[in-house]
Design a protein around this motif. Structure first.
Motif, PDB file in Angstrom:
ATOM      1  N   ALA A  56       0.779  -1.124  -0.196  1.00 24.14           N
ATOM      2  CA  ALA A  56       0.274  -0.202  -0.096  1.00 24.14           C
ATOM      3  C   ALA A  56       0.927   1.314   0.078  1.00 24.14           C
ATOM      4  O   ALA A  56       0.567   2.256  -0.697  1.00 24.14           O
ATOM      5  N   SER A  57       1.875   1.333   0.843  1.00 24.28           N
ATOM      6  CA  SER A  57       2.746   2.265   0.733  1.00 24.28           C
ATOM      7  C   SER A  57       3.492   2.578  -0.491  1.00 24.28           C
ATOM      8  O   SER A  57       3.711   3.784  -1.066  1.00 24.28           O
ATOM      9  N   LEU A  58       3.961   1.663  -1.225  1.00 23.11           N
ATOM     10  CA  LEU A  58       4.598   1.773  -2.588  1.00 23.11           C
ATOM     11  C   LEU A  58       3.437   2.188  -3.599  1.00 23.11           C
ATOM     12  O   LEU A  58       3.843   3.156  -4.414  1.00 23.11           O
ATOM     13  N   PHE A  59       2.258   1.865  -3.420  1.00 20.68           N
ATOM     14  CA  PHE A  59       1.219   2.279  -4.240  1.00 20.68           C
ATOM     15  C   PHE A  59       0.864   3.680  -4.109  1.00 20.68           C
ATOM     16  O   PHE A  59       0.333   4.431  -5.179  1.00 20.68           O
ATOM     17  N   ILE A  60       0.809   4.237  -2.995  1.00 21.90           N
ATOM     18  CA  ILE A  60       0.296   5.967  -2.753  1.00 21.90           C
ATOM     19  C   ILE A  60       1.509   6.591  -2.622  1.00 21.90           C
ATOM     20  O   ILE A  60       1.626   7.731  -3.169  1.00 21.90           O
ATOM     21  N   CYS A  84      -0.786   5.225  -7.597  1.00 22.04           N
ATOM     22  CA  CYS A  84      -2.414   5.247  -7.528  1.00 22.04           C
ATOM     23  C   CYS A  84      -2.802   6.530  -8.102  1.00 22.04           C
ATOM     24  O   CYS A  84      -3.831   6.591  -8.485  1.00 22.04           O
ATOM     25  N   ARG A  85      -1.988   7.524  -8.414  1.00 26.18           N
ATOM     26  CA  ARG A  85      -2.578   8.600  -8.885  1.00 26.18           C
ATOM     27  C   ARG A  85      -2.872   8.613 -10.370  1.00 26.18           C
ATOM     28  O   ARG A  85      -3.499   9.163 -10.994  1.00 26.18           O
ATOM     29  N   LEU A  86      -2.165   7.397 -10.917  1.00 26.54           N
ATOM     30  CA  LEU A  86      -2.530   7.190 -12.586  1.00 26.54           C
ATOM     31  C   LEU A  86      -3.814   6.668 -12.725  1.00 26.54           C
ATOM     32  O   LEU A  86      -4.320   6.570 -13.841  1.00 26.54           O
ATOM     33  N   THR A  87      -4.307   6.171 -11.532  1.00 29.60           N
ATOM     34  CA  THR A  87      -6.016   5.700 -11.544  1.00 29.60           C
ATOM     35  C   THR A  87      -6.709   7.103 -11.866  1.00 29.60           C
ATOM     36  O   THR A  87      -7.984   6.954 -12.487  1.00 29.60           O
ATOM     37  N   GLY A  88      -6.295   8.333 -11.209  1.00 32.09           N
ATOM     38  CA  GLY A  88      -7.232   9.462 -11.578  1.00 32.09           C
ATOM     39  C   GLY A  88      -8.180   9.359 -10.446  1.00 32.09           C
ATOM     40  O   GLY A  88      -9.223  10.202 -10.587  1.00 32.09           O
ATOM     41  N   SER A  89      -8.136   8.393  -9.405  1.00 25.75           N
ATOM     42  CA  SER A  89      -9.237   8.385  -8.542  1.00 25.75           C
ATOM     43  C   SER A  89      -9.085   8.578  -7.192  1.00 25.75           C
ATOM     44  O   SER A  89      -8.163   8.003  -6.614  1.00 25.75           O
ATOM     45  N   SER A  90      -9.677   9.503  -6.710  1.00 27.38           N
ATOM     46  CA  SER A  90      -9.177  10.192  -5.314  1.00 27.38           C
ATOM     47  C   SER A  90      -9.687   8.969  -4.327  1.00 27.38           C
ATOM     48  O   SER A  90      -9.117   8.664  -3.188  1.00 27.38           O
ATOM     49  N   ARG A  91     -10.889   8.290  -4.675  1.00 22.84           N
ATOM     50  CA  ARG A  91     -11.365   7.313  -3.732  1.00 22.84           C
ATOM     51  C   ARG A  91     -10.539   6.180  -3.467  1.00 22.84           C
ATOM     52  O   ARG A  91     -10.379   5.687  -2.492  1.00 22.84           O
ATOM     53  N   LEU A  94      -7.582   7.285  -1.403  1.00 24.60           N
ATOM     54  CA  LEU A  94      -7.923   7.179  -0.072  1.00 24.60           C
ATOM     55  C   LEU A  94      -8.041   5.737   0.712  1.00 24.60           C
ATOM     56  O   LEU A  94      -7.814   5.789   1.678  1.00 24.60           O
ATOM     57  N   ALA A  95      -8.768   5.029  -0.025  1.00 25.41           N
ATOM     58  CA  ALA A  95      -8.765   3.581   0.497  1.00 25.41           C
ATOM     59  C   ALA A  95      -7.286   3.027   0.588  1.00 25.41           C
ATOM     60  O   ALA A  95      -7.229   2.161   1.658  1.00 25.41           O
ATOM     61  N   ALA A  96      -6.587   3.194  -0.290  1.00 22.05           N
ATOM     62  CA  ALA A  96      -5.136   2.551   0.086  1.00 22.05           C
ATOM     63  C   ALA A  96      -4.660   3.503   1.172  1.00 22.05           C
ATOM     64  O   ALA A  96      -3.554   2.648   1.871  1.00 22.05           O
ATOM     65  N   SER A  97      -4.796   4.755   1.185  1.00 23.64           N
ATOM     66  CA  SER A  97      -4.081   5.336   2.393  1.00 23.64           C
ATOM     67  C   SER A  97      -4.869   4.586   3.765  1.00 23.64           C
ATOM     68  O   SER A  97      -4.091   4.669   4.910  1.00 23.64           O
TER      69      SER A  97
END
Length: 321
Positions: A56-60, A84-91, A94-97
């Motif tokens: 999760a840390s690598l992802f966000i 995760c920014r490449l998904t363009g989804s804040s949701r 946030l879920a990963a965080s």
């Protein structure tokens, strides 16, 4: 340059945490002696939580953004610069965080439970496997519920987020920053406040359990308790590893103090300072499994047997009488 260096350090520690924990899981499954069979279940929980947290840390790879005192009590904002920014989804970010925060929080709970488990095992006997699984599931439930609610919390719309950011960082360039990071903002509502209180307040009871259990274990191991010297040494080594792990969350306290200095403008508020917490957390994810491999003798010997074998490129000369 500072950002790239921090990113490299963070990613290296997260990758190391994943690989070392996978290695630990393999060793636990293959090399755990019967005396540690129950405790190995707790160690597997640690390893799984740490692997998931590192991913999760690598992802966000997010950074906290400081707001002015007027808005800091109303909103919270962070920027994700990871994949995760490449998904363009804040949701999604946030879920990963929330998932990452849930992992670190549950680490404290498992740590406190480990000390309590060691005390019960030494003074009485290790609980049966079914009871242990039930207890671990019960301990995990509050963390799962709190952070599921946190991950589903409302997100600020783009216009409100821009107003909040301009009030605290008037020079922030949304167009230029959109290429490298994704902003996520939230209103500090009741369930977000509960999440913050839960993640911070859990440290107090966890460390009360740790200190009381460690003191009682020390008294037991120093007494004339009927126990073989080998078992006594094993318990002492496990306790050394647990005490080392118990020291790791103190790094978060230091980071929180530094962030408060940034918030009070005692230290300069540089953009890169926001990555301090997630980088330190990546370091602890690596240090935790290393302590298990080093302090628990059967796992240390298994590791040495895997990587410590000597190979000879030639046959040693024969000896003569």
């Amino acid at each position: 340059m500072y950002y790239e260096g921090t990113r490299i350090v963070h990613d290296c520690f997260c990758t190391s945490a994943i690989l070392i924990n996978i290695l630990l899981i393999v060793i636990i499954i293959r090399k755990t002696p019967h005396k540690l069979s129950s405790y190995s279940i707790i160690l597997l929980n640690f390893a799984i939580i740490e692997i998931a947290s590192a991913i999760a840390s690598l992802f966000i790879f997010n950074r906290a953004i400081l707001l002015n005192p007027r808005d800091a009590d109303k909103y919270t904002v962070f920027a994700s610069t990871g994949p995760c920014r490449l998904t363009g989804s804040s949701r999604v970010c946030l879920a990963a965080s929330a998932f990452l925060s849930h992992g670190h929080c549950h680490f404290y709970i498992l740590l406190g439970f480990s000390f309590c488990f060691r005390y019960i095992s030494i003074k009485y006997s290790a609980p049966n496997t079914h009871r242990l699984y039930y207890t671990l599931a019960l301990l995990y439930t509050p963390t799962a519920v709190v952070y599921t609610i946190f991950g589903a919390a409302p997100i600020l719309d783009s216009s409100t987020l821009e107003i909040v950011m301009k009030a605290s960082h008037p020079r922030y360039d949304f167009n230029a920053s959109a290429k490298s990071e994704l902003l996520i903002g939230q209103t500090i509502c009741d369930f977000l406040s509960n999440n913050i209180v839960f993640s911070q307040a859990i440290l107090i009871p966890a460390y009360v359990v740790i200190i009381v259990s460690a003191f009682r274990i020390h008294r037991l191991l120093s007494s004339s308790l009927r126990m073989s010297e080998k078992s006594r040494r094993m318990h002492k080594e496990i306790m050394q590893g647990l005490i080392f792990q118990a020291m790791l969350p103190l790094f978060y306290v230091t980071v929180i103090g530094v962030n408060q200095a940034f918030r009070a403008r005692i230290l300069p508020d540089w953009k890169e300072n926001g990555y301090l917490l997630i980088t330190v957390s990546a370091m602890t994810l690596t240090a935790s499994p290393l302590s298990t491999l080093f302090f628990i003798r059967p796992y240390r010997l298994a590791l040495v047997s895997m990587f410590g074998r000597r190979t000879y490129l030639y046959s040693p000369p024969g000896t003569t009488e």
